[in-house]
Design a protein around this motif. Structure first.
Motif, mmCIF file in Angstrom:
data_model
loop_
_atom_site.group_PDB
_atom_site.id
_atom_site.type_symbol
_atom_site.label_atom_id
_atom_site.label_comp_id
_atom_site.label_asym_id
_atom_site.label_seq_id
_atom_site.Cartn_x
_atom_site.Cartn_y
_atom_site.Cartn_z
ATOM 1 N N GLY A 1 0.805 -1.221 0.000
ATOM 2 C CA GLY A 1 0.000 0.000 0.000
ATOM 3 C C GLY A 1 0.833 1.263 0.000
ATOM 4 O O GLY A 1 2.049 1.239 -0.112
ATOM 5 N N LYS A 2 0.100 2.385 0.115
ATOM 6 C CA LYS A 2 0.745 3.691 0.184
ATOM 7 C C LYS A 2 0.558 4.278 1.565
ATOM 8 O O LYS A 2 -0.432 4.018 2.231
ATOM 9 N N SER A 3 1.503 5.096 1.939
ATOM 10 C CA SER A 3 1.465 5.662 3.289
ATOM 11 C C SER A 3 0.761 7.006 3.289
ATOM 12 O O SER A 3 0.731 7.720 2.292
ATOM 13 N N ASP A 4 0.190 7.319 4.450
ATOM 14 C CA ASP A 4 -0.371 8.651 4.669
ATOM 15 C C ASP A 4 0.747 9.541 5.195
ATOM 16 O O ASP A 4 1.126 9.464 6.361
ATOM 17 N N THR A 5 1.283 10.387 4.323
ATOM 18 C CA THR A 5 2.432 11.206 4.720
ATOM 19 C C THR A 5 2.055 12.294 5.720
ATOM 20 O O THR A 5 2.927 12.978 6.249
ATOM 21 N N LYS A 6 0.770 12.474 5.982
ATOM 22 C CA LYS A 6 0.359 13.467 6.971
ATOM 23 C C LYS A 6 0.464 12.923 8.398
ATOM 24 O O LYS A 6 0.430 13.685 9.352
ATOM 25 N N ALA B 1 11.204 19.081 -6.457
ATOM 26 C CA ALA B 1 10.271 19.796 -7.329
ATOM 27 C C ALA B 1 8.968 19.028 -7.495
ATOM 28 O O ALA B 1 7.870 19.597 -7.360
ATOM 29 N N ILE B 2 9.068 17.737 -7.770
ATOM 30 C CA ILE B 2 7.852 16.931 -7.959
ATOM 31 C C ILE B 2 7.086 16.807 -6.647
ATOM 32 O O ILE B 2 5.847 16.869 -6.626
ATOM 33 N N ARG C 1 2.390 18.006 -3.179
ATOM 34 C CA ARG C 1 1.826 18.597 -1.962
ATOM 35 C C ARG C 1 0.824 19.700 -2.315
ATOM 36 O O ARG C 1 -0.224 19.820 -1.678
ATOM 37 N N CYS C 2 1.163 20.473 -3.329
ATOM 38 C CA CYS C 2 0.256 21.543 -3.755
ATOM 39 C C CYS C 2 -1.059 20.964 -4.261
ATOM 40 O O CYS C 2 -2.146 21.449 -3.920
ATOM 41 N N GLY D 1 -6.546 20.444 -4.094
ATOM 42 C CA GLY D 1 -7.519 19.610 -4.783
ATOM 43 C C GLY D 1 -7.207 19.595 -6.269
ATOM 44 O O GLY D 1 -6.667 20.558 -6.831
ATOM 45 N N ALA D 2 -7.555 18.498 -6.944
ATOM 46 C CA ALA D 2 -7.174 18.303 -8.344
ATOM 47 C C ALA D 2 -7.748 19.387 -9.245
ATOM 48 O O ALA D 2 -7.053 19.886 -10.154
#
Length: 794
Positions: A66-71, A435-436, A441-442, A447-448
């Motif tokens: 899975g992916k982690s919640d970086t927050k 940069a990526i 984060r932005c 929001g998309a």
């Protein structure tokens, strides 16, 4: 003399401005020629190999992790460890710090060795922290963690100093400013300066020399970092009027041009008290930095500081309503302020001149500034601030000559990778990761939909390149950084601490008011005159405005932690305050401490006489027993156990007072002081914690941990009392200061000295919080109780 300095300052700014203009002209040519597109397309093609792996059965199966919640700090660190990504994560995070803050190149074997050592040390701390803290703030960004590090390095005095400074700053940040971000930036600068010094020292310094340099670095870091909340942020915020800002800026400019901070002068604005504090604190910081400079290099500090301040002023003076700013007017001050801010840090610590560092820092600064401005563009637009992004958003249709700041951002990246760092592969990796990650984060923050609308504006000129970048934003993994995780964590911690602190004092105020209302002894009709006198005397002592810490602590633990009914423990609350007040009456007697005032009023024996005071103390002790016996809502066995415990602790406190009296005029050892302090103060804290635990039938292991906490909390409390007796304010304390010296009393201050006593207090602070970690109930109230104990002024 002043005239020469002013001329030199203007000259140095013009020189810096010319260098910035030349850099900008070079970037401008690259933007116009779109040379960044093919160069970065190739860079990204090479970079993405390690971030967008080819699909395979193995990669599909491995996605089960899975992916982690970086927050979430704790879950993310645990996920990185579990997936085997932690080492790479720390390597790129530490490498970025070495590039950005320390100005290092990545192709140096020595730098790589240092990065690996620091990454390994951080890994150890992270794993230990996530394993032991169970979701609480990491040790290394807590006060206890800071002090334990300071003990290891031998810089406890500097740590105590900076903790107090940070506390004062936090109380003086105006509500209109973002307090958490202001504090975070200040802490970041302190850490950055300390890292600079550690890097400059190397590994061959003696422990004493290392401690001296680190002590100095902490103070220099604070002194320099203070400019961010109290100059940059304060002048940017809507706190001061335009007239106040002009007056304040003149003071700063004069200090930089003359080397002396002028008097504040008349200040008619509403922010007078706050500005007076800021002025005094900045003057102290300025004088400390100036004193640490070598005469032959002092001019470098003043020149770089002047360039930084003047470029900030030029930038700050811009108005979004002005449609005529040139590209040079928009970007040259940004190049100067972003570069000089880091050059100042190096001059602050008196690091030797390094042309390579200075050039890299000069070219690198605008990269970070453009990234930060991109992230903050909507906040800046709301505030009417002029940045390259807000200005382009406002005037892009009217001004075809304006440079697209997003294109300039990628141009700077290409320039850094290929012209400054000579196409080094690891440099390319770190800069593109950053940069990526910034765009990811932005997108997550906006929001998309909003993010895509912004990209349509800023990336419309190069659709093919934008598709490539957005593909990386969508698909690339392993581009996040520890400093961003810690940044978010620190802001969350500071914000949560502020809320918990407010709740702590609200709880104290509410509980104290309720407890005060229930303490007064009633006078039945037709009582004997002497009984009425004793009741009046008891009420006089009870109404003296005490802190009520002990019954408040019992109420919090009993009601909030153990789930006891508030009304059912009222008798216990009364009993605790009756016992405590009785002990104070006895302590104050002429035959004991012979105190003249207590809680801001004459002591009881002064108002009546010693006999009445003694009898009143006995009455209150008996009232305490009566109250405990009336705990009818609880099992009788538990009530009896509580009364037995209470009687034993009362006896122990009497022994403590006897030990204290017997020690008058004698030189005591630290062990003897600790013993007396435990009996006189620690036991009272222990009782406040343990008595509700007995009623709640808490297990013995948890009670043992509470006793350990109380032991250290009690000693810390007494040490703070001794320090307040040395230098407290009698108007705040409500009792005379200097009594210990006058009575020839051994205290922690007389035995250890002021500095030694402060160190001992903070050591017990750490020990108390470490004991608290062993309990299943990590009540925030007890943590803030310890903060209150060591920071109180009464």
């Amino acid at each position: 003399m002043n005239e020469k300095i002013i001329v030199h300052a203007d000259s140095c700014y013009r020189t810096a401005e010319q260098k910035a203009a030349s850099y900008f002209a070079s970037l401008y040519e690259q933007v116009m020629a779109k040379t960044y597109v093919p160069a970065l397309t190739e860079d990204i093609r090479l970079w993405k190999r390690s971030h967008i792996p080819l699909q395979s059965w193995f990669s599909l199966l491995s996605r089960g992790k899975g992916k982690s919640d970086t927050k979430n700090y704790y879950r993310h660190i645990q996920w990185l460890k579990h997936t085997g990504k932690l080492d790479d994560y720390l390597d790129r995070s530490v490498s970025y710090i070495y590039m950005r803050d320390l100005g290092k190149v990545m192709d140096s074997p020595d730098t790589q060795a240092r990065i690996q050592r620091l990454a390994a040390d951080i890994k150890h701390r992270l794993i230990h922290s996530t394993a032991t803290n169970r979701g609480e703030q990491p040790d290394f960004i807590s006060l206890a963690g800071l002090y334990r590090w300071a003990q290891k390095e031998g810089v406890e005095t500097a740590a105590i100093w900076v903790i107090e400074k940070l506390r004062l700053v936090s109380t003086h940040i105006p509500e209109e400013m973002n307090a958490e971000h202001a504090q975070r930036k200040l802490i970041k600068i302190i850490v950055g300066v300390v890292l600079h010094v550690i890097e400059e020292m190397g590994d061959e310094r003696s422990p004493a020399e290392r401690a001296r340099r680190l002590d100095e670095a902490i103070r220099l870091g604070y002194s320099y970092g203070l400019t961010y909340p109290f100059i940059d942020d304060l002048l940017d915020a809507q706190v001061l009027t335009d007239q106040e800002k002009a007056q304040y800026s003149d003071v700063i400019r004069t200090a930089l041009l003359t080397g002396t901070v002028p008097e504040l002068g008349e200040w008619s604005g509403t922010s007078k008290t706050m500005v007076q504090f800021v002025h005094a604190e900045l003057r102290e910081a300025f004088e400390y930095i100036k004193h640490q400079q070598q005469p032959e290099t002092q001019h470098l500090f003043f020149e770089q500081t002047y360039v930084f301040f003047h470029s900030q002023e030029l930038d700050r003076a811009k108005e979004l309503s002005n449609s005529t700013y040139t590209n040079e007017e928009l970007y040259i001050p940004i190049i100067l302020k972003s570069a000089s801010s880091r050059l100042i840090a190096r001059s602050v610590i008196r690091a030797p001149e390094d042309e390579g560092f200075e050039n890299r820092t000069f070219f690198y600064g605008i990269y970070n500034q453009l990234a930060d401005d991109f992230a903050d563009m909507f906040d800046d637009q709301r505030d009417g601030a002029v940045t390259p992004y807000t200005y382009y958003l406002t005037y892009r249709d009217q001004r075809p000559d304006l440079i697209n700041p997003f294109e300039l951002y990628w141009t700077v990246i290409v320039h850094l990778i290929h012209n400054v760092y000579h196409s080094d592969a690891k440099t390319r990796e770190i800069i593109l990761d950053r940069a990526i990650n910034g765009l990811k984060r932005c997108k997550a923050r906006l929001g998309a939909e909003k993010y895509n609308s912004i990209m349509e504006i800023f990336a419309c000129g190069n659709p093919a390149f934008n598709r490539l970048v957005q593909h990386m934003v969508q698909k690339a993994d392993d581009v996040d950084f520890l400093d961003k995780l810690l940044r978010d964590q620190m802001v969350a911690i500071l914000r949560n601490d502020r809320k918990e602190k407010e709740a702590f004092f609200e709880t104290i105020a509410t509980a104290r008011e309720q407890i005060n209302s229930m303490l007064r002894l009633a006078k039945p009709d037709g009582i004997l005159p002497m009984r009425e006198t004793l009741i009046d005397a008891a009420n006089y002592s009870l109404e003296g405005g005490g802190k009520r810490l002990r019954p408040i602590l019992t109420w919090v633990m009993g009601v909030q932690e153990y789930g006891l009914r508030a009304q059912s423990i009222v008798p216990l609350l009364r009993s605790l305050e009756y016992m405590h007040t009785a002990s104070l009456i006895f302590d104050d007697l002429p035959s004991q401490d012979n105190a003249s005032t207590r809680r801001g009023r004459p002591t009881l024996h002064q108002v009546h006489n010693s006999a009445t005071a003694e009898l009143t103390g006995l009455v209150l002790m008996q009232k305490a027993i009566q109250e405990q016996a009336s705990l009818e809502s609880f099992d009788a066995k538990n009530v009896i156990a509580l009364m037995q415990y209470s009687a034993q602790k009362t006896e122990d406190m009497c022994i403590g007072q006897a030990m204290d009296l017997n020690s008058k005029g004698k030189a005591l050892t630290l062990e003897q002081l600790n013993e007396i302090c435990f009996h006189k103060t620690g036991i009272a804290f222990e009782a406040a914690l343990v008595m509700p635990a007995i009623l709640a039938q808490v297990n013995e292991q948890e009670i043992a941990m509470l006793k350990t906490f109380a032991y250290h909390a009690g000693i810390a409390f007494q040490i703070k009392d001794d320090l307040l007796d040395l230098e407290g304010d009698v108007r705040v304390l409500g009792k005379p200061v200097g009594q210990d010296a006058e009575n020839n009393t051994s205290t922690f201050v007389t035995v250890l000295g002021k500095e030694g006593a402060q160190k001992a207090m903070w050591d017990h602070y750490c020990l108390a919080l470490e004991a608290l970690k062993e309990t299943p109930r990590r009540t925030a109230f007890l943590k803030h109780l310890m903060n209150y104990i060591v920071n109180r002024d009464r």
